[in-house]
Enzyme design. Structure first.
Site, PDB file in Angstrom:
ATOM      1  N   GLU A 131      -9.471  -1.624   5.625  1.00 42.53           N
ATOM      2  CA  GLU A 131     -10.079  -1.320   6.914  1.00 42.53           C
ATOM      3  C   GLU A 131     -11.288  -2.229   7.141  1.00 42.53           C
ATOM      4  O   GLU A 131     -11.788  -2.850   6.193  1.00 42.53           O
ATOM      5  CB  GLU A 131     -10.513   0.154   6.935  1.00 42.53           C
ATOM      6  N   HIS A 176      -6.945  -4.374  10.484  1.00 36.61           N
ATOM      7  CA  HIS A 176      -6.714  -4.179   9.046  1.00 36.61           C
ATOM      8  C   HIS A 176      -5.441  -4.886   8.587  1.00 36.61           C
ATOM      9  O   HIS A 176      -4.508  -5.077   9.361  1.00 36.61           O
ATOM     10  CB  HIS A 176      -6.731  -2.688   8.647  1.00 36.61           C
ATOM     11  N   ASP A 229       0.824  -1.220   0.000  1.00 42.41           N
ATOM     12  CA  ASP A 229       0.000   0.000   0.000  1.00 42.41           C
ATOM     13  C   ASP A 229       0.853   1.263   0.000  1.00 42.41           C
ATOM     14  O   ASP A 229       2.077   1.203   0.166  1.00 42.41           O
ATOM     15  CB  ASP A 229      -0.958  -0.003   1.213  1.00 42.41           C
ATOM     16  N   ASN A 253      -7.077  -2.357  14.591  1.00 39.27           N
ATOM     17  CA  ASN A 253      -8.480  -2.612  14.227  1.00 39.27           C
ATOM     18  C   ASN A 253      -8.624  -3.819  13.309  1.00 39.27           C
ATOM     19  O   ASN A 253      -9.678  -4.041  12.723  1.00 39.27           O
ATOM     20  CB  ASN A 253      -9.093  -1.364  13.561  1.00 39.27           C
TER      21      ASN A 253
END
Ligand code: PGA
Length: 262
Positions: free
Chosen positions: A146, A141, A70, A139
């Site tokens: 996400e 990810h 990414d 979280n």
């Protein structure tokens, strides 16, 4: 055997050495392999070990190709928080990989859809990713997928969550400077790799690791999709593994498997 392989290392050092050894074994066996790489604080010690293996033990990466997971959007590759800058600084500048064989999504592209499609096509043309390195967000990810990201998603533009912006603000001068978007490989892109290796250390990751390995497969915890991959290895330190309920079983599996291999 389709099952997550969970390795609970005693500390970050052991976690990083284990991952570096798996990567180095692949590079020796398949010198023109395709590596999927990740940024973040977690893989830094593993990259240091790869650099050491290159400098001291002659690990030759001259034919390796790489694709990063990414990149922030928008960001200039020369920005010191861009993931291109990170990779050059933490790995590529210190080994003999050819820069032209390293790919990071372009944080400046004007045509996002075309760039994402071309990123997918380039991975395919390279023969697919042999090992994909992953970190995990608090979280759940992976990459910048996400919670809520589709399990079959492919490389695309995403909007970062407030939690990710908060987590990553430590690297920027202020919260306002953290980009609000990113271009990320999708969960489907990650699952198409031949082997994923996810690394996590520290107490802060314990809950996400427990959900990933022992919770249901759900887009609410993108990393849980690894339960669907034919080969996925989770390497954690004791703190990140502290909320795993089946810890004893993972250790038992490892002990018996290593006896079998002797
Ligand atoms: P970290 O980030 O390695 O800096 O904790 C991991 C991630 O968000 O994927």
């Amino acid at each position: 055997m389709i099952a997550l392989d969970v390795i609970i290392a005693k500390d970050v050092n052991e976690m990083s050495m284990t991952a570096a050894r798996i990567m180095a074994d692949l590079v020796r066996k398949k010198p023109n392999c395709v590596l999927g790489l990740a940024t973040g604080s977690t893989p830094i010690p593993m990259y240091k070990e790869l650099i050491r293996l290159h400098k001291e033990e002659g690990l030759d990466l001259s034919r390796v190709r790489s694709f990063n997971l990414d990149e922030y959007y928008p960001i200039d590759p020369t920005h010191n928080q861009s993931y291109r800058y990170f990779m050059d600084h933490h790995l590529f500048d210190h080994i003999n990989i050819k820069k032209e064989n390293t790919r990071v999504p372009d944080g400046r592209t004007k045509d996002i859809a075309a760039h994402c499609a071309s990123y997918e096509a380039q991975i395919k043309e390279a023969g697919g990713i042999d090992i994909q390195i992953l970190g995990i967000g608090s979280n759940g990810h992976i990459g910048f997928n996400e919670p809520g990201s589709a399990i079959y998603s492919r490389t695309r533009l995403v909007v970062l969550t407030e939690r990710t912006i908060q987590d990553n603000s430590r690297f920027f001068d202020s919260m306002d400077e953290v980009p609000r978007f990113a271009i990320t490989m999708g969960i489907g892109t990650i699952l198409a790799s031949r082997h994923s290796i996810l690394l996590a250390n520290g107490k802060y990751k314990a809950e996400a690791v427990a959900k990933l390995a022992e919770g249901p497969v759900t887009s609410q915890c993108p990393a849980s999709a690894l339960q669907l991959q034919e080969k996925a290895t989770i390497i954690v330190d004791e703190e990140a593994g502290s909320k795993l309920e089946r810890k004893d079983y993972y250790n038992h599996v490892r002990a018996l498997m290593s006896q079998l291999q002797k």
